[in-house]
Write an enzyme that holds these catalytic residues in place. Structure first.
Site, PDB file in Angstrom:
ATOM      1  N   ASN A 270       0.828  -1.215   0.000  1.00  0.00           N
ATOM      2  CA  ASN A 270       0.000   0.000   0.000  1.00  0.00           C
ATOM      3  C   ASN A 270       0.866   1.270   0.000  1.00  0.00           C
ATOM      4  O   ASN A 270       0.356   2.356   0.212  1.00  0.00           O
ATOM      5  CB  ASN A 270      -0.915   0.005   1.237  1.00  0.00           C
ATOM      6  CG  ASN A 270      -0.139  -0.236   2.529  1.00  0.00           C
ATOM      7  OD1 ASN A 270       1.080  -0.265   2.522  1.00  0.00           O
ATOM      8  ND2 ASN A 270      -0.847  -0.400   3.629  1.00  0.00           N
TER       9      ASN A 270
ATOM     10  N   GLU B  90       1.231   4.748   7.373  1.00  0.00           N
ATOM     11  CA  GLU B  90       0.184   4.147   6.557  1.00  0.00           C
ATOM     12  C   GLU B  90      -0.449   5.182   5.621  1.00  0.00           C
ATOM     13  O   GLU B  90      -0.296   6.398   5.836  1.00  0.00           O
ATOM     14  CB  GLU B  90      -0.887   3.563   7.488  1.00  0.00           C
ATOM     15  CG  GLU B  90      -0.346   2.483   8.432  1.00  0.00           C
ATOM     16  CD  GLU B  90       0.063   1.202   7.721  1.00  0.00           C
ATOM     17  OE1 GLU B  90       1.252   1.100   7.341  1.00  0.00           O
ATOM     18  OE2 GLU B  90      -0.790   0.309   7.533  1.00  0.00           O
TER      19      GLU B  90
END
Ligand code: F6R
Length: 240
Positions: A136, A143
């Protein structure tokens, strides 16, 4: 950015280890920040070989752990602490006082974060960080959605990180949070090395290196670092 494409993982690991050894020889006493995970394992093996050949002293520098799964400690196979100690710090004979790592079982996260930030500033900032990239686009546990001003802390893990992370564990852990050095501290490193191998990383490498900086692809924040070297195998480089 300097992108170095090599035929395979073994070549990346060897070339990258020589790069790191050069940095350590030039800057003994400086601070390293290495990612755990699968990508860096080959580099660790090569670094240890270089040390056995007396070509680098890995204990001349300091190490700050990049990240950890909240709730996991050294005794949990697949924790960052277990991977880093068993594949690098122990075989490389790094003295304990030269290492600072997060402990996912210590719930005093505020104190751990402050200790990590103090360790970084006490050693003059991160001199070299060696990173892998998540599917990702995460680096460490920065994140998707992370803000560029984030220096370290506890984060909610992205679903992709939780799903992909199962590959490290021998047990079906349900992990929701991570603790990580933040993107700001990584971007402030004097030098950054990013490594990726395998066709599955090709698309995210393209997004991280070829687009504009954006919070949805955390690694894109590295793209205009003045001293970024990216080591790719031909498969990971195939969409550049
Ligand atoms: C691990 C870490 C992660 C990994 C990334 C790539 O400490 O910080 O960001 O570097 O998820 O993982 P692998 O190397 O297993 O593909």
């Amino acid at each position: 950015m300097n992108i170095i494409t090599l035929p395979n993982y073994e070549e990346i690991s060897l070339t990258c280890a020589n790069h790191i050894a050069g940095h350590i020889r030039a800057s003994p006493d400086s601070l390293m920040c290495f990612a755990a995970g699968d990508t860096t394992l080959g580099v660790f093996k090569e670094l240890i070989k270089l040390q056995m050949e007396d070509r680098v002293d890995l204990s001349s520098v300091y190490y700050i752990g990049l990240d950890e799964w909240v709730d996991l400690g050294y005794e949990d196979v697949g924790s960052c602490k277990q991977v880093m100690f068993d594949s690098f710090y122990f075989p490389a004979n790094i003295p304990a006082h030269r290492i600072s790592v997060f402990d996912g079982k210590n719930t005093d996260y505020g104190e751990q974060v402050q200790r990590a930030l103090d360790f970084i500033s006490d050693h003059g900032g991160i001199s070299l960080t060696v990173l892998g990239i998540g599917m990702n686009g995460h680096i460490g546990f920065n994140e998707p959605g992370v803000d560029a001003s984030f220096s370290a802390g506890v984060v909610t893990l992205d679903n992709v990180t939780r799903t992909v992370g199962k590959k490290y564990f021998h047990q079906p852990y349900l992990i929701e949070f991570g603790i990580t050095i933040g993107i700001k501290s990584l971007v402030e490193a004097k030098e950054v090395v990013l490594i990726a191998n395998g066709a599955r990383k090709a698309k995210i490498i393209h997004k991280a290196l070829c687009g504009n900086k954006n919070n949805s692809i955390p690694a894109s924040h590295l793209s205009n670092h003045p001293a970024l070297t990216v080591y790719l195998d031909t498969d990971a480089a195939s969409q550049l």
